[in-house]
Motif scaffolding. Structure first.
Motif, PDB file in Angstrom:
ATOM      1  N   ALA A 158       0.823  -1.213   0.000  1.00  0.00           N
ATOM      2  CA  ALA A 158       0.000   0.000   0.000  1.00  0.00           C
ATOM      3  C   ALA A 158       0.855   1.259   0.000  1.00  0.00           C
ATOM      4  CB  ALA A 158      -0.940  -0.002   1.210  1.00  0.00           C
ATOM      5  N   ALA A 159       2.057   1.187   0.552  1.00  0.00           N
ATOM      6  CA  ALA A 159       2.926   2.365   0.652  1.00  0.00           C
ATOM      7  C   ALA A 159       4.068   2.338  -0.347  1.00  0.00           C
ATOM      8  CB  ALA A 159       3.487   2.468   2.067  1.00  0.00           C
ATOM      9  N   LEU A 160       4.249   1.228  -1.056  1.00  0.00           N
ATOM     10  CA  LEU A 160       5.440   1.024  -1.882  1.00  0.00           C
ATOM     11  C   LEU A 160       5.632   2.118  -2.928  1.00  0.00           C
ATOM     12  CD1 LEU A 160       7.782  -1.012  -2.526  1.00  0.00           C
ATOM     13  CD2 LEU A 160       6.267  -1.967  -4.263  1.00  0.00           C
ATOM     14  N   ALA A 161       4.632   2.366  -3.745  1.00  0.00           N
ATOM     15  CA  ALA A 161       4.779   3.300  -4.858  1.00  0.00           C
ATOM     16  C   ALA A 161       5.067   4.712  -4.359  1.00  0.00           C
ATOM     17  CB  ALA A 161       3.526   3.288  -5.727  1.00  0.00           C
ATOM     18  N   ASP A 162       4.367   5.156  -3.309  1.00  0.00           N
ATOM     19  CA  ASP A 162       4.600   6.502  -2.779  1.00  0.00           C
ATOM     20  C   ASP A 162       6.019   6.639  -2.249  1.00  0.00           C
ATOM     21  OD1 ASP A 162       2.057   7.344  -3.410  1.00  0.00           O
ATOM     22  OD2 ASP A 162       1.241   6.968  -1.405  1.00  0.00           O
ATOM     23  N   GLY A 167       0.266 -11.078  -6.366  1.00  0.00           N
ATOM     24  CA  GLY A 167      -0.720 -10.462  -5.490  1.00  0.00           C
ATOM     25  C   GLY A 167      -0.695  -8.948  -5.616  1.00  0.00           C
ATOM     26  N   GLU A 168      -0.904  -8.274  -4.495  1.00  0.00           N
ATOM     27  CA  GLU A 168      -0.930  -6.814  -4.505  1.00  0.00           C
ATOM     28  C   GLU A 168       0.456  -6.206  -4.722  1.00  0.00           C
ATOM     29  OE1 GLU A 168      -3.822  -4.953  -4.594  1.00  0.00           O
ATOM     30  OE2 GLU A 168      -4.370  -7.028  -5.005  1.00  0.00           O
ATOM     31  N   TRP A 169       1.501  -7.014  -4.536  1.00  0.00           N
ATOM     32  CA  TRP A 169       2.846  -6.508  -4.785  1.00  0.00           C
ATOM     33  C   TRP A 169       3.060  -6.227  -6.261  1.00  0.00           C
ATOM     34  CZ3 TRP A 169       6.299  -4.819  -1.360  1.00  0.00           C
ATOM     35  CH2 TRP A 169       6.125  -5.173  -0.022  1.00  0.00           C
ATOM     36  N   LEU A 170       2.505  -7.051  -7.115  1.00  0.00           N
ATOM     37  CA  LEU A 170       2.650  -6.817  -8.548  1.00  0.00           C
ATOM     38  C   LEU A 170       1.980  -5.504  -8.944  1.00  0.00           C
ATOM     39  CD1 LEU A 170       2.419  -9.424 -11.362  1.00  0.00           C
ATOM     40  CD2 LEU A 170       1.235  -7.241 -11.613  1.00  0.00           C
ATOM     41  N   THR A 171       0.776  -5.274  -8.447  1.00  0.00           N
ATOM     42  CA  THR A 171       0.077  -4.031  -8.741  1.00  0.00           C
ATOM     43  C   THR A 171       0.846  -2.828  -8.211  1.00  0.00           C
ATOM     44  OG1 THR A 171      -2.027  -5.219  -8.616  1.00  0.00           O
ATOM     45  CG2 THR A 171      -2.114  -2.815  -8.505  1.00  0.00           C
ATOM     46  N   ALA A 172       1.379  -2.958  -6.994  1.00  0.00           N
ATOM     47  CA  ALA A 172       2.150  -1.861  -6.411  1.00  0.00           C
ATOM     48  C   ALA A 172       3.408  -1.587  -7.221  1.00  0.00           C
ATOM     49  CB  ALA A 172       2.517  -2.191  -4.968  1.00  0.00           C
TER      50      ALA A 172
END
Length: 329
Positions: free
Chosen positions: A197-201, A221-226
């Motif tokens: 949730a915070a990776l991209a920022d 999972g959500e890591w790929l999207t991030a």
């Protein structure tokens, strides 16, 4: 000789140390006596019986072995006798096979090692080879910055070293202070939050709002999207595993939502090189040259006796390994 076999797939308890006859090299083969045996994620998949390229049961896991050529079959080059070599299962007709005190392989398979590369360090060379292949996914485009989740792991630490050797800034994730410190000491410029949730920022904050040229993802999972959201314009995400499964959000829709950045997604497997053996060997020769020249350093190794293979796999299953895990016969 001792070897480790899996008769019934399962947890670490499926790994059984057995006494087997010492193999005799057939014509065109050599026998290598093991000094160090690498332990890695493909071994876990063989143990679990889920590896897509699964050898037949009872199976001997193991993707890399460093040792001395001690016997030659008819027609094998005599100059190989007594040489220290690396055996990579990527060069063998069947995957696995290296959890053994000795192994017979085609004489064309081993890589002769320079004296300046220690046996334990040489066990990390296939990870450097993988890292070089992953960096080639950019297709020759300039790569000034990369994002490496799991930067303290075996592949992540090798990828950090290779990216740095090619002049890229490295940002990574790592859980816990020990892994964070390890990744920074290994060459990562900064460690960002191990939270999709915070990776991209966090990445954009470290890159002046731009993002990274390449992001690597082995989690899914959500890591790929991030990872997609952490990319700079014209950036590429390379997915080389799906430990957590597929993302809940549809990936193409996510990329279309970021259309102004013209992003790319590439899936990757080293098995692509099964059809490109010359290129695969060239990558490992490059890895050997980089390590011999000191441009890439092997990570610290955690060595366990061969008899403690179950404990080694318990460490892998928990993610408690920094650098490279090896077995010593």
């Amino acid at each position: 000789m001792r070897a480790i076999r899996v008769h019934t797939p399962g947890g670490p308890e499926a790994l059984v140390v057995e006494d087997l006859p010492t193999p005799v090299p057939a014509p065109g083969e050599v026998r290598v006596r093991a000094e160090v045996i690498g332990v890695g994620r493909p071994d876990v998949l063989i143990r679990q019986g889920t590896y897509k390229w699964m050898p037949p049961l009872p199976a001997v896991p193991g993707a890399e072995l460093v040792g001395i050529v001690e016997a030659l079959g008819d027609g094998a080059p005599r100059e190989l006798l007594g040489q220290r070599v690396l055996v990579s299962a990527r060069e063998l007709p069947q995957r696995g096979g290296c959890y053994a005190e000795a192994i017979c392989v085609p004489a064309s398979a081993p890589f002769v090692l320079p004296e300046r590369i220690a046996p334990a360090d040489a066990a990390s060379l296939p990870n450097v080879q993988l890292a070089l292949a992953l960096m080639q996914c950019a297709g020759g485009a300039p790569v000034g910055s990369v994002l490496i989740p799991g930067a303290a792991g075996g592949v992540g630490s090798a990828l950090t070293q290779v990216a740095r050797a090619k002049g890229a800034r490295v940002f990574g994730t790592a859980r816990g202070e020990a892994k964070r410190r390890f990744a920074l000491d290994n060459g990562a410029e900064a460690i960002v939050a191990a939270d999709p949730a915070a990776l991209a920022d966090d990445v954009r904050a470290l890159t002046g709002g731009r993002g990274v040229d390449m992001a690597f993802d082995h989690l899914g999972g959500e890591w790929l999207t991030a990872g997609l959201h952490a990319l700079a314009p014209m950036g590429m995400l390379v997915s080389y595993n799906l430990v957590l499964g597929f993302p809940q959000r549809e990936t193409l829709k996510e990329m279309r939502a970021l259309l102004g950045r013209s992003l790319a997604l590439r899936t990757f497997s080293m098995h692509t090189y099964d059809e490109l053996p010359a290129q695969r060997r060239a990558l490992l020769e490059e890895a050997i040259a980089l390590m011999a020249a000191g441009r890439v350093k092997a990570p610290p190794t955690l060595s366990l006796p061969m008899a403690q293979v179950r404990q080694a796999h318990e460490l892998l299953d928990r993610g408690d390994v920094l650098g490279k895990l090896v077995l010593v016969p």
